[in-house]
Design an enzyme around this catalytic site. Structure first.
Site, PDB file in Angstrom:
ATOM      1  N   GLU A 338      71.926   0.577  25.159  1.00 39.08           N
ATOM      2  CA  GLU A 338      70.787  -0.035  24.483  1.00 39.08           C
ATOM      3  C   GLU A 338      71.145  -0.721  23.166  1.00 39.08           C
ATOM      4  OE1 GLU A 338      68.745   4.038  22.922  1.00 39.08           O
ATOM      5  OE2 GLU A 338      69.189   3.801  25.040  1.00 39.08           O
ATOM      6  N   SER A 339      72.243  -0.335  22.534  1.00 38.90           N
ATOM      7  CA  SER A 339      72.637  -0.961  21.272  1.00 38.90           C
ATOM      8  C   SER A 339      73.189  -2.360  21.454  1.00 38.90           C
ATOM      9  CB  SER A 339      73.677  -0.089  20.570  1.00 38.90           C
ATOM     10  OG  SER A 339      74.738   0.208  21.462  1.00 38.90           O
TER      11      SER A 339
END
Length: 539
Positions: A338-339
């Protein structure tokens, strides 16, 4: 010119009561030097005080950055520095969690993707409206974003239920930040900022835009490792006119992740070979779960006849990337974190958010658009509790505050969800022996329960959206249906009644086609998946 200044000169612009936006996904892009020096100024002078922090994720890890500040606030019994914060994830910050639980500061939590969108919305001057969070603990009809009593009383940030053309949405809001604390690798004397040695881009640009937007443009302070006379224009991530001050940091306050100072394979400068990576030749029970997830990905490739892009959450799902690489199918199953990283090997625990040898790295707001819009093919996320109708509590307990993280956005958008985790929790001794699962000592904490503590995934809404949902454990695989959970597979070596049904607080539906899990996930050595996916894609 003159933007490169001493840290005290830069921090002197911060006033009592300011709203400060801070970048950081654990320690990736966290301006730790600026945060520590800001707190030290408060201890020396009593100012600035009563600050309100808004973040994209969590600018901290255990005993680092904001968590270290929280630890010292508790030690000194002095809570004048921070009056509150909106942080999306607290999982690796125990002292910050304690501040929340003890009601020392007002605490709010957006999902990560909502927070990244909120920064861009502030920059655009529009509200942040989304369906993410409906029917979950984030819904104001349940808990909302308020993590403690002070937050529920003061409502500095808020979430509201609204209707547009008869459809329900949630509106999320926080006060506009006046100061931005961001981080990059190198800046030139004009302030142009690069991210060349950072593990991710995070929301650095979006935070900068939110601070500089009308009305009342604010001040942006950037922490860097190097100042150069010139940087390549194509490498600039934040243009110089958007940055007011540049501060150089000692290396110990500028690490790629919690435990990695600098690794060229993490920022994409080199690609490591398979020989440098761990294998999965002798699976333990956690690898069994991860292998079973990979098998589901392979079946999806066979169904679609093409490579797929997937999301992997923290915990056991993070092991999936190692198995994908060791099986040699990483060109066909492209994992995302997700980063921002695409591909590579995702790291875990305090280092979660960075990856070894990623194929691509996106800014985090763009990554979450992929998730919320269902642009990826599937996601594998962990779970703490599962209810009779398939509702999932990802991580919440009464004595622990973790925040939603990226979970609500990913489960909202992904068309296929493969929840992955151990069947029970607590001390256990579970082994894989001769291709069979052996439960020597089972965990005493039941995870499939009548009523989850909080709902992070609303199964009813998921079914209405047409999602395919599996719950994959080391001993059983369940499928979500309109009638509830259906037990479809069991591990060789387990007794279905004793080891599965008796360890659940509710009775699932047992499929008429109940069958053993694929024995490949329990065997020593690779599963031989490369030939399978190559054949599926060629056809």
């Amino acid at each position: 010119m003159g933007k490169v200044v001493d840290v005290n000169v830069a921090l002197d612009v911060i006033r009592d009561g300011d709203v400060i936006a801070v970048s950081g996904f654990n320690m990736a892009t966290t301006p730790e030097y600026l945060l520590i020096r800001l707190y030290e100024r408060y201890k020396e002078t009593g100012h600035p005080r009563d600050l309100f922090i808004v973040t994209d994720t969590l600018p901290a890890s255990r005993g680092r950055a904001l968590d270290l500040i929280a630890e010292r606030m508790i030690r000194d019994n002095d809570f004048g520095f921070i009056r509150g914060f909106m942080i999306t994830f607290f999982g690796v910050a125990p002292s910050l969690q304690r501040l929340v639980i003890e009601n020392r500061v007002e605490a709010y939590s957006f999902p990560i993707g909502v927070a990244t969108r909120w920064f861009r919305s502030v920059a655009s001057g529009v509200p942040t409206i989304t369906k993410v969070g409906l029917g979950t603990f984030l819904d104001p009809r349940q808990d909302g974003i308020y993590l403690n009593g002070l937050a529920r009383e003061r409502r500095t940030c808020r979430v509201e239920l609204i209707s547009i053309n008869g459809d329900e949405y949630l509106l999320y809001d926080c006060p506009k930040p006046r100061v931005g604390l961001i981080r990059g690798s190198t800046a030139d004397e004009f302030g142009n900022l690069t991210m060349s040695e950072e593990a991710i881009y995070g929301s650095v640009l979006a935070i900068t835009q939110a601070v500089k937007a009308q009305p009342n443009p604010g001040v942006v302070i950037a922490q860097v490792l190097y100042v150069s006379r010139f940087v390549n224009p194509r490498d600039v991530h934040v243009p110089g006119p958007l940055i007011d001050y540049i501060v150089t940091s000692p290396p110990e306050y500028h690490t790629q992740s919690a435990s990695v100072r600098y690794d060229p394979s993490i920022c994409g400068r080199v690609v490591v070979s398979n020989a440098c990576l761990p294998n999965n030749d002798k699976p333990n029970f956690e690898y069994v779960i991860a292998r079973r997830v990979v098998l589901e990905f392979v079946r999806l490739i066979e169904k679609l006849g093409r490579p797929i892009a997937v999301n992997l959450g923290i915990g056991i799902p993070a092991l999936v990337a190692k198995i994908i690489r060791s099986e040699g199918v990483d060109d066909y199953i492209v994992t995302t974190v997700e980063s921002g990283p695409w591909g590579g090997i995702a790291l875990s625990d305090d280092d979660f958010g960075v990856a070894i040898s990623p194929k691509a790295i996106l800014p985090m707001p763009d990554q979450f658009i992929m998730y919320e819009g269902g642009i990826i093919d599937a996601a594998s996320l962990g779970f703490m509790q599962v209810g009779p109708n398939g509702d999932v509590n990802p991580s919440f307990l009464p004595e622990r505050v973790t925040g939603p993280g990226g979970f609500p956005v990913i489960v909202h958008g992904s068309p296929r969800l493969y929840f992955a985790g151990a069947f029970t929790a607590g001390k256990r001794d579970i082994a894989v022996v001769n291709g069979r699962l052996t439960i020597i000592r089972d965990g005493q904490i039941i995870k499939f329960i009548k009523k989850p503590y909080k709902v992070g995934f609303n199964a009813e809404l998921g079914l209405k959206m047409g999602k395919e949902v599996l719950y994959i454990t080391e001993r059983a695989v369940f499928r979500l249906t309109g009638e509830g959970l259906v037990l479809e597979e069991y591990a060789p070596g387990v007794d279905i009644e004793r080891d599965i049904l008796a360890k659940m607080e509710f009775e699932p539906i047992v499929s008429r086609h109940l069958q053993p899990m694929d024995d490949a996930v329990f065997r020593d050595g690779p599963m031989g998946l490369l030939e399978v996916v190559e054949k599926a894609v060629r056809r």
